[in-house]
Design a protein around this motif. Structure first.
Motif, PDB file in Angstrom:
ATOM      1  N   LEU A 260       0.845  -1.092   0.089  1.00  0.00           N
ATOM      2  CA  LEU A 260       0.186   0.039  -0.064  1.00  0.00           C
ATOM      3  C   LEU A 260       0.946   1.250   0.144  1.00  0.00           C
ATOM      4  O   LEU A 260       0.592   2.302  -0.693  1.00  0.00           O
ATOM      5  CB  LEU A 260      -0.988  -0.019   1.144  1.00  0.00           C
ATOM      6  N   GLU A 261       2.018   1.345   0.671  1.00  0.00           N
ATOM      7  CA  GLU A 261       2.989   2.331   0.997  1.00  0.00           C
ATOM      8  C   GLU A 261       3.636   2.444  -0.540  1.00  0.00           C
ATOM      9  O   GLU A 261       3.804   3.749  -0.936  1.00  0.00           O
ATOM     10  CB  GLU A 261       3.745   2.236   2.182  1.00  0.00           C
ATOM     11  N   THR A 262       4.047   1.394  -1.172  1.00  0.00           N
ATOM     12  CA  THR A 262       4.389   1.469  -2.483  1.00  0.00           C
ATOM     13  C   THR A 262       3.643   2.193  -3.554  1.00  0.00           C
ATOM     14  O   THR A 262       4.030   2.897  -4.298  1.00  0.00           O
ATOM     15  CB  THR A 262       5.098   0.078  -2.945  1.00  0.00           C
ATOM     16  N   LEU A 263       2.613   1.605  -3.334  1.00  0.00           N
ATOM     17  CA  LEU A 263       1.320   2.427  -4.196  1.00  0.00           C
ATOM     18  C   LEU A 263       1.285   3.818  -4.283  1.00  0.00           C
ATOM     19  O   LEU A 263       1.401   4.474  -4.973  1.00  0.00           O
ATOM     20  CB  LEU A 263      -0.083   1.700  -4.222  1.00  0.00           C
ATOM     21  N   GLU A 264       1.179   4.264  -2.710  1.00  0.00           N
ATOM     22  CA  GLU A 264       0.861   5.667  -2.258  1.00  0.00           C
ATOM     23  C   GLU A 264       2.163   6.347  -2.819  1.00  0.00           C
ATOM     24  O   GLU A 264       1.843   7.522  -3.433  1.00  0.00           O
ATOM     25  CB  GLU A 264       0.826   5.766  -1.037  1.00  0.00           C
TER      26      GLU A 264
ATOM     27  N   ARG B 172      -5.025   8.832   5.049  1.00  0.00           N
ATOM     28  CA  ARG B 172      -3.906   8.203   5.213  1.00  0.00           C
ATOM     29  C   ARG B 172      -2.880   7.981   3.983  1.00  0.00           C
ATOM     30  O   ARG B 172      -1.572   8.363   4.004  1.00  0.00           O
ATOM     31  CB  ARG B 172      -3.940   6.919   5.786  1.00  0.00           C
ATOM     32  N   ARG B 173      -3.317   7.656   2.946  1.00  0.00           N
ATOM     33  CA  ARG B 173      -2.781   7.525   1.768  1.00  0.00           C
ATOM     34  C   ARG B 173      -3.739   8.012   0.568  1.00  0.00           C
ATOM     35  O   ARG B 173      -4.327   7.052   0.041  1.00  0.00           O
ATOM     36  CB  ARG B 173      -2.539   5.768   1.518  1.00  0.00           C
ATOM     37  N   PRO B 174      -3.677   9.422   0.570  1.00  0.00           N
ATOM     38  CA  PRO B 174      -4.967  10.247  -0.220  1.00  0.00           C
ATOM     39  C   PRO B 174      -4.448   9.706  -1.905  1.00  0.00           C
ATOM     40  O   PRO B 174      -5.521   9.697  -2.608  1.00  0.00           O
ATOM     41  CB  PRO B 174      -4.352  11.373  -0.182  1.00  0.00           C
ATOM     42  N   HIS B 175      -3.306   9.531  -2.333  1.00  0.00           N
ATOM     43  CA  HIS B 175      -3.333   9.185  -3.710  1.00  0.00           C
ATOM     44  C   HIS B 175      -3.791   7.822  -4.123  1.00  0.00           C
ATOM     45  O   HIS B 175      -4.456   7.792  -5.230  1.00  0.00           O
ATOM     46  CB  HIS B 175      -1.908   9.285  -4.276  1.00  0.00           C
ATOM     47  N   LEU B 176      -3.620   7.113  -3.218  1.00  0.00           N
ATOM     48  CA  LEU B 176      -4.046   5.632  -3.352  1.00  0.00           C
ATOM     49  C   LEU B 176      -5.423   5.593  -3.230  1.00  0.00           C
ATOM     50  O   LEU B 176      -6.318   4.870  -4.160  1.00  0.00           O
ATOM     51  CB  LEU B 176      -3.626   4.722  -2.441  1.00  0.00           C
ATOM     52  N   THR B 177      -6.231   6.551  -2.522  1.00  0.00           N
ATOM     53  CA  THR B 177      -7.651   6.541  -2.360  1.00  0.00           C
ATOM     54  C   THR B 177      -8.350   7.201  -3.320  1.00  0.00           C
ATOM     55  O   THR B 177      -9.105   6.502  -3.978  1.00  0.00           O
ATOM     56  CB  THR B 177      -7.909   7.535  -1.145  1.00  0.00           C
ATOM     57  N   ALA B 178      -7.447   8.046  -4.301  1.00  0.00           N
ATOM     58  CA  ALA B 178      -7.966   8.832  -5.589  1.00  0.00           C
ATOM     59  C   ALA B 178      -8.097   7.623  -6.595  1.00  0.00           C
ATOM     60  O   ALA B 178      -8.968   7.472  -7.373  1.00  0.00           O
ATOM     61  CB  ALA B 178      -7.330   9.959  -5.747  1.00  0.00           C
ATOM     62  N   TRP B 179      -6.720   7.211  -6.592  1.00  0.00           N
ATOM     63  CA  TRP B 179      -6.539   6.161  -7.809  1.00  0.00           C
ATOM     64  C   TRP B 179      -7.660   4.594  -7.590  1.00  0.00           C
ATOM     65  O   TRP B 179      -8.599   4.530  -8.640  1.00  0.00           O
ATOM     66  CB  TRP B 179      -5.342   5.444  -7.802  1.00  0.00           C
ATOM     67  N   TYR B 180      -7.939   4.276  -6.334  1.00  0.00           N
ATOM     68  CA  TYR B 180      -8.902   3.268  -6.138  1.00  0.00           C
ATOM     69  C   TYR B 180     -10.429   3.922  -6.539  1.00  0.00           C
ATOM     70  O   TYR B 180     -11.067   2.979  -7.051  1.00  0.00           O
ATOM     71  CB  TYR B 180      -8.991   2.850  -4.649  1.00  0.00           C
ATOM     72  N   GLU B 181     -10.581   5.019  -6.174  1.00  0.00           N
ATOM     73  CA  GLU B 181     -12.113   5.552  -6.437  1.00  0.00           C
ATOM     74  C   GLU B 181     -12.072   5.784  -8.109  1.00  0.00           C
ATOM     75  O   GLU B 181     -13.196   5.424  -8.483  1.00  0.00           O
ATOM     76  CB  GLU B 181     -12.232   6.899  -5.861  1.00  0.00           C
ATOM     77  N   ARG B 182     -11.040   6.232  -8.676  1.00  0.00           N
ATOM     78  CA  ARG B 182     -11.187   6.441  -9.990  1.00  0.00           C
ATOM     79  C   ARG B 182     -11.307   5.128 -10.763  1.00  0.00           C
ATOM     80  O   ARG B 182     -12.379   5.090 -11.658  1.00  0.00           O
ATOM     81  CB  ARG B 182      -9.876   7.074 -10.526  1.00  0.00           C
TER      82      ARG B 182
END
Ligand SMILES: N[C@@H](CCC(=O)N[C@@H](CS)C(=O)NCC(=O)O)C(=O)O
Length: 269
Positions: A171-175, A218-228
């Motif tokens: 998850l951190e690598t993704l973020e 906590r991991r906003p870029h991952l959140t946005a990618w997942y929602e996209r």
């Protein structure tokens, strides 16, 4: 066009990955679902197609294809539109580093985490001898040993903590990758097999009720990618359409039951 037949399981990550590949390419397929808890993957007829006794398997005409990452690469070559890999060799290598990470680290970690948290309670409701006899059919001895340990000890199995940490590391690598990218996707400027390979594993944690690991800033870029990725019509066809409410609710309940122990193991208690 030859008929495609997919042997898969509704909420298996590897099956989701291949269904995403098929859906992005708008390829129709004949569906054969396997009940993994009932041991359908070890039926002799299926093991002839997939000697490892796992899903998915794709049959394209008279060609039998196994290994989800390689199946998606096959689909991208055999059915080139829309293209799901970047144009340059360097970017294609970057895409394959992500799919390699899934195969080498994330999927093995997810297998342990899912087995310990969600499959174990379901297996404990079955006949113990039947469960152990299904484990005995797993061809890989290391995998067999892991399955037995996790069945006996759940989140206290020595396999669990290592797998959980390894899962969360990704998850951190993704973020970190998504925060330094100038793109909405993992590699290059458009969706690729890398995105399709990773999203089922974030979803799995979501199904288990662990979305706090990336949400709440906590991991906003991952959140946005997942929602996209959720907004894509392929996501509806490949994931939502196959979600069986009781199975998802069961995963969530199993996740809740060990939530505090999982937080403790992660050092956030
Ligand atoms: N490397 C394989 C892994 C396949 C795999 O582990 N599939 C899981 C579901 S995601 C499975 O069939 N598990 C049943 C079992 O291990 O008995 C792939 O990517 O296709």
């Amino acid at each position: 066009m030859a008929t495609l037949r997919l042997y898969h399981a509704p909420i298996s990550t590897c099956s989701q990955k291949v269904r995403l590949g098929l859906a992005e390419k708008e390829l129709e397929f004949e569906s054969v679902t396997l009940d993994l808890l009932a041991g359908d993957q070890h039926a002799p007829a299926y093991r002839k197609l997939n000697p490892d006794g796992v899903v998915p398997t794709l049959v394209d005409g008279d060609t039998v294809l196994t290994e989800s990452t390689l199946i998606n690469e096959f689909l991208d070559e055999a059915y080139p539109e829309p293209k799901l890999s970047p144009d340059g060799a360097r970017e294609r290598h970057a895409m394959r580093l992500w799919t390699h990470l899934v195969d080498a680290q994330l999927h093995p970690a997810c297998r342990v985490v899912t087995s310990a948290i969600a499959m174990r309670p379901a297996q404990q409701r079955l006949d113990r001898e039947q469960v152990l006899s299904d484990f005995a059919k797993v061809p890989d001895p290391a995998l067999r040993e892991m399955r037995i340990s996790v069945f006996e000890h759940g989140v206290e199995s020595p396999y669990f903590e290592r797998a959980l940490r390894s899962y969360v590391d990704v998850l951190e690598t993704l973020e970190s990758a998504l925060s330094s990218n100038q793109s909405d996707y993992l590699v290059g400027s458009r969706l690729s097999l890398a995105d399709l390979a990773l999203v089922p594993y974030v979803l799995r944690l979501d199904h288990l009720g662990y979305s706090h690991l990336w949400q709440n800033e906590r991991r906003p870029h991952l959140t946005a990618w997942y929602e996209r990725l959720h907004l894509r019509s392929a996501y509806d066809a490949a994931i939502r359409a196959w979600e069986v409410a009781p199975a998802v609710e069961g995963m969530h309940a199993a996740g809740s039951a060990v939530h505090s122990r999982v937080d403790e193991i992660l050092g956030r208690a």
